[in-house]
Design a protein around this motif. Structure first.
Motif, short mmCIF file in Angstrom:
data_model
loop_
_atom_site.label_atom_id
_atom_site.label_comp_id
_atom_site.label_asym_id
_atom_site.label_seq_id
_atom_site.Cartn_x
_atom_site.Cartn_y
_atom_site.Cartn_z
N SER A 39 0.83 -1.20 0.00
CA SER A 39 0.00 0.00 0.00
C SER A 39 0.86 1.26 0.00
CB SER A 39 -0.92 0.00 1.22
OG SER A 39 -1.80 -1.11 1.20
N ALA A 40 1.95 1.23 0.75
CA ALA A 40 2.87 2.37 0.75
C ALA A 40 3.48 2.58 -0.64
CB ALA A 40 3.96 2.16 1.79
N LEU A 41 3.84 1.49 -1.30
CA LEU A 41 4.39 1.60 -2.65
C LEU A 41 3.35 2.13 -3.62
CD1 LEU A 41 6.81 1.19 -4.46
CD2 LEU A 41 6.17 -1.22 -4.73
N SER A 42 2.09 1.76 -3.43
CA SER A 42 1.02 2.29 -4.27
C SER A 42 0.92 3.80 -4.14
CB SER A 42 -0.32 1.65 -3.89
OG SER A 42 -0.29 0.25 -4.06
N TRP A 43 1.03 4.29 -2.91
CA TRP A 43 0.95 5.73 -2.71
C TRP A 43 2.19 6.44 -3.23
CZ3 TRP A 43 -2.39 9.50 -1.43
CH2 TRP A 43 -3.66 9.10 -1.04
N LEU A 44 3.34 5.82 -3.12
CA LEU A 44 4.55 6.42 -3.70
C LEU A 44 4.41 6.53 -5.22
CD1 LEU A 44 7.42 4.69 -1.68
CD2 LEU A 44 6.65 7.07 -1.50
N LEU A 45 3.86 5.49 -5.84
CA LEU A 45 3.65 5.53 -7.28
C LEU A 45 2.64 6.61 -7.65
CD1 LEU A 45 4.11 4.32 -10.10
CD2 LEU A 45 2.30 2.67 -9.60
N PHE A 46 1.57 6.71 -6.87
CA PHE A 46 0.55 7.74 -7.12
C PHE A 46 1.15 9.14 -7.05
CE2 PHE A 46 -2.34 10.75 -4.96
CZ PHE A 46 -3.24 10.96 -5.98
N LEU A 47 1.95 9.40 -6.03
CA LEU A 47 2.57 10.71 -5.88
C LEU A 47 3.56 10.98 -7.00
CD1 LEU A 47 3.16 10.74 -2.01
CD2 LEU A 47 1.38 11.94 -3.29
N PHE A 48 4.28 9.96 -7.43
CA PHE A 48 5.24 10.12 -8.53
C PHE A 48 4.51 10.48 -9.82
CE2 PHE A 48 8.35 8.69 -11.68
CZ PHE A 48 9.51 9.22 -11.15
N ILE A 49 3.42 9.77 -10.11
CA ILE A 49 2.63 10.06 -11.32
C ILE A 49 2.02 11.46 -11.22
CG2 ILE A 49 0.58 9.40 -12.64
CD1 ILE A 49 1.14 6.51 -11.87
N LEU A 50 1.55 11.83 -10.03
CA LEU A 50 0.94 13.15 -9.84
C LEU A 50 1.94 14.26 -10.12
CD1 LEU A 50 -1.49 14.86 -8.92
CD2 LEU A 50 -0.64 14.62 -6.57
N VAL A 51 3.16 14.12 -9.62
CA VAL A 51 4.18 15.15 -9.84
C VAL A 51 4.53 15.25 -11.32
CG1 VAL A 51 6.60 15.74 -9.40
CG2 VAL A 51 5.14 14.98 -7.52
N ILE A 52 4.72 14.11 -11.99
CA ILE A 52 5.05 14.13 -13.42
C ILE A 52 3.92 14.77 -14.22
CG2 ILE A 52 5.49 12.68 -15.42
CD1 ILE A 52 7.83 12.82 -13.52
N THR A 53 2.68 14.47 -13.87
CA THR A 53 1.54 15.03 -14.60
C THR A 53 1.44 16.53 -14.38
OG1 THR A 53 0.36 12.93 -14.35
CG2 THR A 53 -0.94 14.85 -14.97
N LEU A 54 1.65 16.98 -13.14
CA LEU A 54 1.60 18.42 -12.87
C LEU A 54 2.69 19.16 -13.61
CD1 LEU A 54 0.79 18.48 -9.03
CD2 LEU A 54 -0.75 18.98 -10.93
N ILE A 55 3.87 18.57 -13.70
CA ILE A 55 4.96 19.19 -14.47
C ILE A 55 4.57 19.32 -15.94
CG2 ILE A 55 7.32 18.85 -15.30
CD1 ILE A 55 7.97 17.60 -12.59
N GLN A 56 3.93 18.29 -16.47
CA GLN A 56 3.50 18.36 -17.87
C GLN A 56 2.43 19.42 -18.07
OE1 GLN A 56 2.62 14.02 -18.12
NE2 GLN A 56 3.70 14.15 -20.05
N VAL A 57 1.48 19.50 -17.15
CA VAL A 57 0.40 20.48 -17.29
C VAL A 57 0.96 21.90 -17.21
CG1 VAL A 57 -1.68 21.38 -16.18
CG2 VAL A 57 -1.36 18.91 -16.42
N ARG A 58 1.92 22.13 -16.32
CA ARG A 58 2.53 23.45 -16.24
C ARG A 58 3.39 23.75 -17.46
NH1 ARG A 58 2.87 25.91 -11.21
NH2 ARG A 58 3.83 27.58 -12.44
N GLY A 59 4.06 22.74 -17.98
CA GLY A 59 4.96 22.96 -19.12
C GLY A 59 4.27 23.05 -20.46
N GLN A 60 3.00 22.65 -20.53
CA GLN A 60 2.32 22.65 -21.82
C GLN A 60 2.15 24.05 -22.39
OE1 GLN A 60 -1.77 22.34 -22.23
NE2 GLN A 60 -2.30 22.75 -20.11
N LYS A 61 2.17 25.08 -21.55
CA LYS A 61 1.98 26.45 -22.02
C LYS A 61 3.09 26.88 -22.97
CE LYS A 61 -0.31 27.66 -17.66
NZ LYS A 61 -0.27 28.51 -16.45
N LYS A 62 4.24 26.20 -22.89
CA LYS A 62 5.38 26.60 -23.71
C LYS A 62 5.37 25.96 -25.10
CE LYS A 62 8.34 27.27 -19.66
NZ LYS A 62 9.61 26.87 -18.97
N TRP A 63 4.63 24.84 -25.27
CA TRP A 63 4.72 24.18 -26.57
C TRP A 63 3.37 23.74 -27.13
CZ3 TRP A 63 3.29 18.97 -27.14
CH2 TRP A 63 3.07 18.27 -25.95
N VAL A 64 2.32 23.78 -26.35
CA VAL A 64 0.99 23.39 -26.86
C VAL A 64 0.30 24.64 -27.38
CG1 VAL A 64 -1.22 22.36 -26.29
CG2 VAL A 64 0.87 21.47 -25.25
#
Length: 321
Positions: A293-318
């Motif tokens: 369960s702890a590993l599941s939450w670590l994976l969730f947080l990792f995916i969340l951070v990567i997705t937020l970085i993409q959403v913030r960075g899309q303004k530069k190329w989308v």
């Protein structure tokens, strides 16, 4: 004059009397309308909200509670706080699973995007039978992952597989594919990209059909060639579809499991062990549900951070039209 006289004499005018008389009724009516509207919305949302609540939100918070305990799925829980998280972060096996997952994404994402874009460009042109070909390319998407994985396991069999047989015809010795630690992950990447090409093709094809033909005609008049039109018109105008494909592929890539479990089982020698498979093993093979369960939450947080970085960075190329 009547209103003026009423105000001078101290008696309330018609406006004040009407407002004082209708105010509470109007407020009660507005409150009743909001309540009825809220109940109507709740009724219509219930078929989707209840499964989301019982099968996603409640299990997520239950998993977080379990992650703070030691539990073997049978006996009582033992509180350990954040001990499971600290243990996993320092575990070489967990680090290796994350590295293997990233390796999978780095190989899978460019392959599936470039392949899907090439097919979308080809099927966007005026060729005969393109409707049938679109259906054929999309067929693997709706096929069970277990079936696809078993077929590719047979195709990439080092001894009897068709791929090594074809390589042998041109004098190339085929690798061990899923039986070789160096080739197990590339085998999974090839199978995954083949299955998902149709999905990426459909998304990018929809984006291509939304690009105005006037842009291509104007570029052709200005002397732009095929490659110039591709990089100056097609790819920039396709950036919203590309962003959607990249975000969705990354999220799905971090959760890769079915093809790994069916093709290699994480082997040989844990060379294809990914995060979700480690969660599965910790839970059902080793009875360490707290760490899983702890590993599941670590994976969730990792995916969340990567997705937020993409959403913030899309303004530069989308570029949205």
């Amino acid at each position: 004059m009547t209103a003026l006289q009423d105000s001078r004499s101290g008696s309330p005018g018609p406006t004040a009397t009407t407002k004082r008389y209708r105010g509470p009724g109007i407020r009660r009516k507005a409150t009743g309308n909001r309540l009825r509207y809220g109940l109507t919305v709740a009724v219509f949302l219930m078929p989707s909200a209840l499964p989301l609540l019982f099968f996603t939100i409640i299990p997520m918070f239950s998993a977080f509670w379990i992650s703070l305990n030691q539990w073997n799925l049978v006996g009582p829980m033992k509180w350990v706080g954040l001990g499971n998280y600290g243990k996993l972060i320092g575990d070489p096996g967990t680090q290796g699973a994350f590295l293997h997952t990233i390796y999978y994404i780095v190989g899978y994402l460019p392959l599936v995007y470039i392949g899907g874009l090439a097919i979308a460009l080809a099927l966007n042109s005026r060729i005969r039978g393109r409707s049938m070909m679109r259906g054929l390319y999309f067929l693997p998407v709706v096929t069970s992952w277990i079936v696809v994985a078993l077929v590719w396991r047979w195709l990439l069999n080092p001894s009897t597989g068709i791929v090594n047989w074809l390589l042998g015809l041109i004098g190339v010795t085929g690798p061990g594919w899923w039986t070789d630690p160096a080739w197990s992950m590339p085998s999974i990447i090839v199978a995954s990209a083949w299955k998902d090409l149709g999905f990426v093709m459909v998304i990018l094809l929809a984006g291509l059909q939304a690009i105005p033909e006037d842009l291509y005609e104007a570029a052709t008049v200005d002397g732009a060639g095929r490659w110039r039109r591709l990089f100056s018109i097609t790819l920039p105008m396709l950036s919203p579809s590309t962003f959607f494909v990249v975000v969705l592929s990354l999220i799905n890539g971090f959760q890769v499991f079915d093809q790994v479990y069916a093709m290699t089982g994480g082997g040989p020698n844990n060379s294809s062990q990914v995060v979700v498979e480690q969660i599965y093993d910790l839970t059902f093979r080793y009875g360490r549900a707290g760490e899983a369960s702890a590993l599941s939450w670590l994976l969730f947080l990792f995916i969340l951070v990567i997705t937020l970085i993409q959403v913030r960075g899309q303004k530069k190329w989308v570029h949205y039209a």
